[in-house]
Write a protein that holds these residues in place. Structure first.
Motif, PDB file in Angstrom:
ATOM      1  N   SER A 100       0.850  -1.192   0.000  1.00 46.77           N
ATOM      2  CA  SER A 100       0.000   0.000   0.000  1.00 46.77           C
ATOM      3  C   SER A 100       0.887   1.244   0.000  1.00 46.77           C
ATOM      4  N   PRO A 101       0.385   2.336  -0.530  1.00 47.25           N
ATOM      5  CA  PRO A 101       1.191   3.566  -0.581  1.00 47.25           C
ATOM      6  C   PRO A 101       1.759   3.938   0.786  1.00 47.25           C
ATOM      7  N   TRP A 102       0.958   3.756   1.829  1.00 46.52           N
ATOM      8  CA  TRP A 102       1.434   4.185   3.153  1.00 46.52           C
ATOM      9  C   TRP A 102       2.578   3.320   3.630  1.00 46.52           C
ATOM     10  N   THR A 103       2.513   2.023   3.317  1.00 47.49           N
ATOM     11  CA  THR A 103       3.626   1.150   3.677  1.00 47.49           C
ATOM     12  C   THR A 103       4.880   1.599   2.948  1.00 47.49           C
ATOM     13  N   VAL A 104       4.741   1.861   1.659  1.00 49.22           N
ATOM     14  CA  VAL A 104       5.910   2.243   0.868  1.00 49.22           C
ATOM     15  C   VAL A 104       6.502   3.544   1.394  1.00 49.22           C
ATOM     16  N   ILE A 105       5.644   4.503   1.687  1.00 47.06           N
ATOM     17  CA  ILE A 105       6.145   5.783   2.203  1.00 47.06           C
ATOM     18  C   ILE A 105       6.839   5.572   3.545  1.00 47.06           C
ATOM     19  N   GLY A 106       6.238   4.725   4.379  1.00 47.97           N
ATOM     20  CA  GLY A 106       6.851   4.440   5.685  1.00 47.97           C
ATOM     21  C   GLY A 106       8.202   3.769   5.537  1.00 47.97           C
ATOM     22  N   VAL A 107       8.288   2.812   4.596  1.00 49.35           N
ATOM     23  CA  VAL A 107       9.568   2.130   4.405  1.00 49.35           C
ATOM     24  C   VAL A 107      10.602   3.108   3.843  1.00 49.35           C
ATOM     25  N   GLY A 108      10.152   4.000   2.977  1.00 53.15           N
ATOM     26  CA  GLY A 108      11.064   5.041   2.470  1.00 53.15           C
ATOM     27  C   GLY A 108      11.636   5.855   3.623  1.00 53.15           C
ATOM     28  N   ALA A 109      10.762   6.222   4.555  1.00 50.31           N
ATOM     29  CA  ALA A 109      11.220   6.999   5.706  1.00 50.31           C
ATOM     30  C   ALA A 109      12.186   6.182   6.556  1.00 50.31           C
ATOM     31  N   LEU A 110      11.865   4.878   6.720  1.00 50.93           N
ATOM     32  CA  LEU A 110      12.756   4.025   7.512  1.00 50.93           C
ATOM     33  C   LEU A 110      14.129   3.917   6.858  1.00 50.93           C
ATOM     34  N   ALA A 111      14.136   3.819   5.523  1.00 54.94           N
ATOM     35  CA  ALA A 111      15.421   3.744   4.822  1.00 54.94           C
ATOM     36  C   ALA A 111      16.241   4.999   5.114  1.00 54.94           C
ATOM     37  N   ALA A 112      15.568   6.142   5.118  1.00 56.02           N
ATOM     38  CA  ALA A 112      16.295   7.384   5.402  1.00 56.02           C
ATOM     39  C   ALA A 112      16.760   7.421   6.856  1.00 56.02           C
ATOM     40  N   ALA A 113      15.987   6.796   7.753  1.00 59.67           N
ATOM     41  CA  ALA A 113      16.420   6.736   9.154  1.00 59.67           C
ATOM     42  C   ALA A 113      17.692   5.908   9.261  1.00 59.67           C
ATOM     43  N   VAL A 114      17.738   4.796   8.513  1.00 60.87           N
ATOM     44  CA  VAL A 114      18.968   3.995   8.490  1.00 60.87           C
ATOM     45  C   VAL A 114      20.105   4.830   7.899  1.00 60.87           C
ATOM     46  N   GLY A 115      19.775   5.584   6.838  1.00 58.67           N
ATOM     47  CA  GLY A 115      20.768   6.504   6.276  1.00 58.67           C
ATOM     48  C   GLY A 115      21.294   7.459   7.340  1.00 58.67           C
ATOM     49  N   GLY A 116      20.397   7.907   8.223  1.00 54.33           N
ATOM     50  CA  GLY A 116      20.805   8.804   9.297  1.00 54.33           C
ATOM     51  C   GLY A 116      21.819   8.154  10.225  1.00 54.33           C
ATOM     52  N   VAL A 117      21.593   6.867  10.522  1.00 48.73           N
ATOM     53  CA  VAL A 117      22.540   6.157  11.386  1.00 48.73           C
ATOM     54  C   VAL A 117      23.890   6.035  10.675  1.00 48.73           C
ATOM     55  N   LEU A 118      23.834   5.775   9.346  1.00 46.95           N
ATOM     56  CA  LEU A 118      25.083   5.639   8.589  1.00 46.95           C
ATOM     57  C   LEU A 118      25.854   6.959   8.582  1.00 46.95           C
ATOM     58  N   ILE A 119      25.138   8.065   8.415  1.00 44.72           N
ATOM     59  CA  ILE A 119      25.800   9.370   8.410  1.00 44.72           C
ATOM     60  C   ILE A 119      26.320   9.696   9.811  1.00 44.72           C
ATOM     61  N   ALA A 120      25.597   9.225  10.826  1.00 45.82           N
ATOM     62  CA  ALA A 120      26.002   9.550  12.200  1.00 45.82           C
ATOM     63  C   ALA A 120      27.360   8.943  12.524  1.00 45.82           C
ATOM     64  N   ALA A 121      27.661   7.783  11.927  1.00 43.59           N
ATOM     65  CA  ALA A 121      28.921   7.116  12.266  1.00 43.59           C
ATOM     66  C   ALA A 121      30.119   8.039  12.042  1.00 43.59           C
TER      67      ALA A 121
END
Ligand SMILES: Nc1ncnc2c1ncn2[C@@H]1O[C@H](COP(=O)(O)OP(=O)(O)OP(=O)(O)O)[C@@H](O)[C@H]1O
Ligand SMILES: [Mg+2]
Lengths: 369, 287
Positions: A100-121
């Motif tokens: 569903s669109p909302w799942t996809v948008i949520g997963v997109g946001a989660l991917a960016a959150a993981v990106g945030g952890v990667l940048i934080a390192a």
């Protein structure tokens, strides 16, 4: 007996904000009443609602920047990285999986959150301008990487002339109903605001502010600064990615020249600065100001941005707390006499009144500032 | 606990062969000393002797080039600062470092924040009670003034509405101490807590330090000289050019020729206003 003369005043801000949200909620009905030409021309109404959607998305992006930059003092020049990561994740998922669109948008946001952890390192090892530079370079690198990867080739859905862009409009759309989409975006704004506001006002926000004001003193106070900074990066990444993923479902495509453009980062910063850094709520007003200015002064063409960014510069120089928070303070009559929040975060402690050994005091610790 | 301290028991803190260089400058070199449980130790030395750097090393804010730090029998060398705090060591800064955009009470609250993201311990209400206790203890409430409401059980002093910028120098030092107390330290490291205080404030603070010791905390006080420390500390460690020059009771140390020489040399080097070596050592530069 407790007389609390000022008890209503701190609520003034919340009341104004509620009023503003109510006004936004009424927009689809207000706009045609205020501008009769919209009644006759539904396309015009649609266009304006779309502009407001974009204002909401910019607001979410700028609020996410504010949690990291304004609250934690980690000035990111590369928020387009998170915005684009959310956007491309959503665009690719929309074409490959049947969620569903909302799942996809949520997963997109989660991917960016993981990106945030990667940048934080790497960010944990860097400070000040070096940290900003790192985020900038990371965003640029990701942009070039996507352009080289050309993810659209897999799906045969590239946009001619737009390097690395994905056209997914058949899959990544929310609804044809412009009013419904407007309300989705408004819900996104209010929801994001509530979460970020709750974090900022909680003990976590207090820890983030301590890190911003004096990281070493925060460490000495027993705060696990690495952990809280990582948290700030990932939460900030999450909401920036949420904004980017929703954008894809709004526009129907993801193109590096928009979602990974460094202008997105600059807009986010300018918006947060205009509305007031370190307030979370300020960027909402900053975003509406930005988008309305952009739209109303269309005849000025590129000059609009010149004016907007110059305004942001002026605010940075003159009213560091941002226009809104300054005005609200006036209204509340609460002037923070001692150290106004407009003072630059790394301000050295007051050094007067050291009758003895002044040379001592400036000797070692001042060197490290 | 294998090693036995000088008093027949493991010292609370043991520093062994600690070294730290900044570029070519050896700030701390092969420094060894120990702190006994329940004592008030003076750590003195001239300008640039490495006292502050020693504190930075013990609290994990700097990583030592060499050496070991053992606290309560556990090696804490290289631990991040927050773990050192958790282990029970809190410190104050030589130049007070308040969080300027937060109220005095919030400044203290920051030191009480749990690191866990989700926890049921450390509720806000309990934290605020502790904040109030720490502010009162450190004498901050007296500094900023009590409103009448502060005398009721739930009353709060002006710390909740005042920002650190409004505090005088002595108030900022009290805030440093309140923040350190909030961490409920076993070992309290005070970096020149008396600098810039009036005689009466020095007396007040000395009294507080004695009280803290009486409730079982151990205190290390850094100072340039023994002014104000003479009556407070039982033992003194003198640092010079990053390593230990002497240790003993204040009287012993004051009589030590090497110490006198170090202070005389330091005084001449800095061509400061003070007159003689022993007066520098005992009374400090006249204000
Ligand atoms: N971060 C740093 N970078 C470079 N040099 C430093 C740093 N910190 C301290 N130093 C130098 O190390 C030496 C020891 O400094 P330190 O602050 O430990 O001395 P101190 O005994 O606390 O002196 P004071 O009485 O002046 O506070 C000094 O020469 C100082 O200039
Ligand atoms: Mg020092």
């Amino acid at each position: 007996m407790r007389v609390r003369r000022l008890s209503l005043r701190p609520r003034l801000g919340s009341a104004l904000l509620l009023l503003f949200f109510a006004l936004l909620a009424a927009m689809p009905y207000l706009l045609p009443r205020l501008f009769p030409e919209m009644e006759t021309n539904p396309l015009l109404l649609r266009r304006w609602l779309d502009i407001l959607v974009m204002a909401n998305l910019l607001a979410v992006l700028a609020m996410s920047w504010d949690l990291l930059g304004g609250y934690t003092g980690q000035i990111s020049f590369g928020h387009s990285f998170f915005f684009g990561l959310g956007a491309f994740t959503a665009a690719i998922l929309s074409l490959t999986v049947d969620w569903s669109p909302w799942t996809v948008i949520g997963v997109g946001a989660l991917a960016a959150a993981v990106g945030g952890v990667l940048i934080a390192a790497p960010a944990l090892r860097l400070h000040g301008p070096y940290l900003s530079l790192m985020t900038l370079v990371a965003a640029l690198a990701f942009d070039r990487f996507i352009r080289w990867l050309k993810p659209a080739d897999r799906f045969d859905l590239g946009i001619p002339g737009a390097e690395g862009a994905i056209l997914c409009s058949l899959k990544c759309f929310l609804t044809f109903d412009a009013v419904a989409k407007y309300y989705y975006a408004l819900a996104l704004l209010v929801g994001s605001f509530l979460v970020l506001w709750a974090i900022a006002r909680s003990r976590i926000g207090l820890a983030l502010e301590a890190i911003r004001d004096d990281e070493e003193a925060a460490q000495a106070a027993g705060i696990n600064t690495a952990k809280f900074k990582t948290l700030a990066f990932s939460v900030s990444g999450f909401f920036a990615g949420l904004s980017g993923a929703f954008y894809v479902y709004h526009i129907g495509s993801a193109s590096p020249s928009y979602v990974l453009n460094l202008e997105r980062s600059v807009e986010a910063i300018a918006t947060a600065v205009l509305g007031g850094m370190g307030t979370i709520v300020g960027p909402i007003f900053g975003a509406y100001f930005f988008k309305l200015f952009e739209e109303l002064f269309r005849p000025l063409e590129a000059l609009r941005y010149g004016v907007l960014f110059a305004l942001a510069l002026a605010v940075l120089l003159l009213v560091q707390g941002g226009l809104l928070s300054r005005a609200l303070q006036r209204l509340r009559g609460r002037d923070l006499v001692a150290v106004p929040p407009s003072a630059p975060p790394p301000s050295p402690p007051p050094s007067e009144g050291l009758p003895q050994g002044t040379e001592t005091q400036t000797g070692t610790e001042a060197v490290r500032r | 606990m294998t090693r036995r301290g000088p008093k027949g028991s493991e010292p609370l803190l043991r520093v062994e062969g600690l070294s730290k260089a900044f570029g070519g400058l050896q700030a701390v070199s092969d420094l060894s000393f120990h702190v006994r449980e329940g004592e008030i130790l003076g750590l003195i030395g001239p300008n640039g002797a490495g006292k502050t750097t020693a504190f930075h090393l013990i609290t994990g804010m700097h990583k030592p080039d060499r050496g070991r730090i053992v606290f309560r029998g556990r090696e804490i060398t290289g631990w991040p600062p927050y773990r050192v705090v958790q282990a029970g060591i809190a410190r104050t800064f030589q130049i007070p470092r308040p969080f300027p955009h937060k109220t005095i009470a919030q400044n203290v609250e920051i030191a009480l924040l749990p690191n866990a993201l989700f926890t049921l311990r450390g509720r806000r209400r309990d934290r605020w009670a502790r904040v109030a206790a720490c502010c009162t203890r450190a004498g901050l409430c007296q500094t900023v003034g009590h409103p009448p409401a502060a005398h009721t059980p739930n009353g709060r002093c002006e710390c909740w509405h005042t920002y650190p910028g409004a505090l005088p120098q002595a108030g900022l030092r009290k805030l440093e101490i309140a923040k350190a107390l909030a961490n409920d330290p076993h070992l309290l490291l005070l970096d020149e807590p008396f600098a810039g205080l009036t005689h009466r404030e020095v007396e007040e603070l000395s009294e507080l330090v004695r009280e803290l010791r009486a409730e079982g905390r151990t205190v290390v006080i850094v100072d340039h000289n023994m002014r104000g420390l003479m009556k407070l500390v039982e033992r003194v460690v003198v640092i010079h050019f990053g390593h230990k020059l002497a240790e003993g009771t204040p009287e012993e140390v004051a009589e030590n020729p090497a110490v006198q020489e170090a202070y005389l040399a330091g005084t001449l080097d800095r061509s400061s206003s003070s007159s003689s070596s022993s007066s520098t050592l005992k009374e400090g530069p006249s204000r």
